[in-house]
Motif scaffolding. Structure first.
Motif, PDB file in Angstrom:
ATOM      1  N   GLU A   5       0.932  -1.388   0.081  1.00  0.00           N
ATOM      2  CA  GLU A   5      -0.195   0.063  -0.068  1.00  0.00           C
ATOM      3  C   GLU A   5       0.632   1.358   0.256  1.00  0.00           C
ATOM      4  O   GLU A   5       0.457   2.347  -0.605  1.00  0.00           O
ATOM      5  N   SER A   6       2.165   1.203   0.706  1.00  0.00           N
ATOM      6  CA  SER A   6       2.930   2.192   0.794  1.00  0.00           C
ATOM      7  C   SER A   6       3.354   2.702  -0.602  1.00  0.00           C
ATOM      8  O   SER A   6       3.413   3.859  -0.837  1.00  0.00           O
ATOM      9  N   CYS A   7       3.979   1.581  -1.255  1.00  0.00           N
ATOM     10  CA  CYS A   7       4.207   1.716  -2.703  1.00  0.00           C
ATOM     11  C   CYS A   7       3.254   2.173  -3.753  1.00  0.00           C
ATOM     12  O   CYS A   7       3.403   3.200  -4.530  1.00  0.00           O
ATOM     13  N   GLU A   8       2.179   1.790  -3.496  1.00  0.00           N
ATOM     14  CA  GLU A   8       0.914   2.172  -4.367  1.00  0.00           C
ATOM     15  C   GLU A   8       0.869   3.698  -4.277  1.00  0.00           C
ATOM     16  O   GLU A   8       0.480   4.243  -5.335  1.00  0.00           O
ATOM     17  N   GLU A   9       0.841   4.357  -3.021  1.00  0.00           N
ATOM     18  CA  GLU A   9       0.334   5.510  -2.770  1.00  0.00           C
ATOM     19  C   GLU A   9       1.679   6.326  -3.280  1.00  0.00           C
ATOM     20  O   GLU A   9       1.357   7.727  -3.721  1.00  0.00           O
ATOM     21  N   LEU A  10       2.667   5.859  -3.118  1.00  0.00           N
ATOM     22  CA  LEU A  10       3.920   6.549  -3.190  1.00  0.00           C
ATOM     23  C   LEU A  10       4.291   6.770  -4.891  1.00  0.00           C
ATOM     24  O   LEU A  10       5.077   7.863  -5.220  1.00  0.00           O
ATOM     25  N   LEU A  11       3.840   5.805  -5.758  1.00  0.00           N
ATOM     26  CA  LEU A  11       3.964   6.030  -7.031  1.00  0.00           C
ATOM     27  C   LEU A  11       3.552   7.321  -7.682  1.00  0.00           C
ATOM     28  O   LEU A  11       4.230   8.061  -8.447  1.00  0.00           O
ATOM     29  N   PRO A  12       2.357   7.538  -7.765  1.00  0.00           N
ATOM     30  CA  PRO A  12       1.958   8.743  -8.416  1.00  0.00           C
ATOM     31  C   PRO A  12       2.488   9.932  -7.594  1.00  0.00           C
ATOM     32  O   PRO A  12       2.808  10.802  -8.277  1.00  0.00           O
ATOM     33  N   GLU A  13       2.399  10.001  -6.203  1.00  0.00           N
ATOM     34  CA  GLU A  13       3.220  11.048  -5.587  1.00  0.00           C
ATOM     35  C   GLU A  13       4.695  11.328  -6.203  1.00  0.00           C
ATOM     36  O   GLU A  13       4.849  12.516  -6.328  1.00  0.00           O
ATOM     37  N   SER A  14       5.464  10.463  -6.319  1.00  0.00           N
ATOM     38  CA  SER A  14       6.643  10.522  -6.565  1.00  0.00           C
ATOM     39  C   SER A  14       6.809  11.298  -8.105  1.00  0.00           C
ATOM     40  O   SER A  14       7.997  11.849  -8.397  1.00  0.00           O
ATOM     41  N   ARG A  15       5.889  10.645  -8.962  1.00  0.00           N
ATOM     42  CA  ARG A  15       5.947  11.046 -10.199  1.00  0.00           C
ATOM     43  C   ARG A  15       5.605  12.617 -10.409  1.00  0.00           C
ATOM     44  O   ARG A  15       6.253  13.293 -11.175  1.00  0.00           O
ATOM     45  N   ALA A  16       4.693  13.073  -9.403  1.00  0.00           N
ATOM     46  CA  ALA A  16       4.355  14.393  -9.514  1.00  0.00           C
ATOM     47  C   ALA A  16       5.497  15.213  -9.056  1.00  0.00           C
ATOM     48  O   ALA A  16       5.732  16.286  -9.430  1.00  0.00           O
ATOM     49  N   VAL A  17       6.108  14.580  -8.017  1.00  0.00           N
ATOM     50  CA  VAL A  17       7.509  15.376  -7.726  1.00  0.00           C
ATOM     51  C   VAL A  17       8.186  15.554  -8.684  1.00  0.00           C
ATOM     52  O   VAL A  17       8.984  16.434  -8.935  1.00  0.00           O
ATOM     53  N   SER A  18       8.841  14.296  -9.267  1.00  0.00           N
ATOM     54  CA  SER A  18       9.672  14.297 -10.521  1.00  0.00           C
ATOM     55  C   SER A  18       9.348  15.441 -11.605  1.00  0.00           C
ATOM     56  O   SER A  18      10.146  16.320 -12.068  1.00  0.00           O
ATOM     57  N   ASP A  19       8.109  15.548 -11.853  1.00  0.00           N
ATOM     58  CA  ASP A  19       7.451  16.600 -13.030  1.00  0.00           C
ATOM     59  C   ASP A  19       7.701  17.929 -12.379  1.00  0.00           C
ATOM     60  O   ASP A  19       8.054  18.838 -13.370  1.00  0.00           O
ATOM     61  N   ASP A  20       7.508  18.188 -10.988  1.00  0.00           N
ATOM     62  CA  ASP A  20       7.522  19.326 -10.682  1.00  0.00           C
ATOM     63  C   ASP A  20       9.063  20.061 -10.562  1.00  0.00           C
ATOM     64  O   ASP A  20       9.360  21.246 -10.809  1.00  0.00           O
ATOM     65  N   ILE A  21      10.067  19.170 -10.063  1.00  0.00           N
ATOM     66  CA  ILE A  21      11.380  19.624  -9.826  1.00  0.00           C
ATOM     67  C   ILE A  21      12.426  19.270 -11.149  1.00  0.00           C
ATOM     68  O   ILE A  21      13.408  20.049 -11.228  1.00  0.00           O
ATOM     69  N   ASN A  22      12.074  18.578 -12.077  1.00  0.00           N
ATOM     70  CA  ASN A  22      12.453  18.504 -13.573  1.00  0.00           C
ATOM     71  C   ASN A  22      11.937  19.719 -14.317  1.00  0.00           C
ATOM     72  O   ASN A  22      11.227  19.066 -15.450  1.00  0.00           O
TER      73      ASN A  22
END
Length: 349
Positions: free
Chosen positions: A270-287
């Motif tokens: 469940e942690s990884c399922e939640e983290l996946l879209p969150e981490s992609r959003a972070v990547s889009d924001d700082i890249n």
């Protein structure tokens, strides 16, 4: 018959050693104690404020929250527990429970992961992510990890790998003779050699000085890493080559995971399922390119003609190398997933 005292003593010592070994095997993995408390380590070889670091910290927080404190996760950044290649060995042995890293660190132990090194495979980030989430592809790809004692939990990303340079790169000719730092990955070396460049594998810690002293003219990494490593101080141009998609995997020791009670496995999943879209959003924001411009770099976008020329060279030169190494099943599984993703997004060449 009575045994000689010396032999009896040795037998008793041997028995004690065997009993101790049975109680605590040399290859023991972490497990919850009698109170249900589990202490795990999460390690990576990157800066804490990188996407990799953010994923590791967020995973630790989610594990502790979902387990109501039963899981305590200690995060070890910046190679504190070893380089990427050392970390995968520690994860295989069970010394480190979770590792966050790009798949390139895994190619020596899991040859099939080289399939993700196919350059110019994904026309955009949406298609890349849809491909890496594709159930049919993941069934084949994920099966590679248990073969070496690992389990793949998640594939996030840091966007595309791009190029910074002190030479203005606008034509195919401009890449010839370019002294560029790459990761220590044979496919990455082949990618740049196909363009006539001179790739040099080098630890990231050495790159800034090499660029500053003129030993290198260029390097390649996701945009966010340009600024995290202060390359804007020694590089003039940021070139949107989009040559490779930089995934970030979260892996764990397979036996550690399989031997956990079901509720602990659920907390991890469940942690990884939640983290996946969150981490992609972070990547889009700082890249983003504006940060590079604000830092004084000139951003170059290759013309469609040059971009397509490079992509065609890589498909002809490098893709067959990868197919030969990883086999048809895995290669075709990835290519088929790309086509499904293109169709889902209505993408046409």
């Amino acid at each position: 018959m009575r045994l000689p005292r010396k032999i009896l003593a040795l037998a008793l010592v041997g028995s004690t050693l065997l009993i101790n070994a049975g109680c605590e095997p040399l290859d023991a993995v972490a497990a919850p104690d009698e109170q249900g408390e589990l202490v795990v380590s999460i390690a990576y070889d990157a800066q804490p404020d990188s996407v990799t670091g953010i994923i590791a910290s967020s995973l630790a927080e989610k594990l502790e929250e979902k387990s109501d404190g039963k899981i305590t996760a200690h995060v070890y950044p910046s190679g504190q527990l070893g380089s990427d290649k050392e970390l995968i060995q520690s994860c295989i042995s069970g010394d480190v429970e979770f590792v966050v890293q790009n798949h390139s660190a895994q190619v020596n132990d899991i040859v099939g992961t080289k399939v993700l090194d196919m350059p110019y495979l994904f026309p955009n980030i949406d298609i890349a992510r849809a491909t890496l989430d594709d159930p049919e592809f993941r069934e084949v790809y994920d099966a590679l990890y248990p073969e070496v004692g690992l389990k793949l939990l998640m594939i996030s990303d840091m966007g595309y790998r791009q190029t910074s340079s002190n030479r203005k790169l606008e034509t195919l000719e401009d890449f010839k003779g370019l002294d560029i730092r790459t990761m220590e990955n044979p496919i990455h070396l082949a990618l740049w050699k196909a363009l006539g460049a001179n790739p040099t594998p080098m630890n990231r810690s050495e790159v800034f000085l090499a660029l500053q002293q003129g030993l290198l003219m260029a390097q390649e990494d996701p945009y966010v890493n340009f600024l995290l490593n202060n390359y804007q101080e020694v590089q003039t141009y940021a070139v949107a080559t989009n040559h490779l998609f930089h995934d970030i995997t979260v892996i764990t020791n397979d036996r550690f995971y399989q031997e956990l009670p079901a509720e602990y496995q659920d907390w991890i999943d469940e942690s990884c399922e939640e983290l996946l879209p969150e981490s992609r959003a972070v990547s889009d924001d700082i890249n983003n390119e504006q940060d590079l411009i604000d830092a004084g770099m000139e951003v170059i976008h290759l013309s469609d003609e040059v971009f397509n020329q490079i992509a065609e060279i890589e498909e002809q030169e490098v893709w067959p190398m990868i197919r030969e190494e990883v086999g048809d099943e895995l290669t075709d599984a990835l290519l088929d997933a790309v086509e499904r993703a293109k169709a889902a997004y209505g993408y046409t060449e």
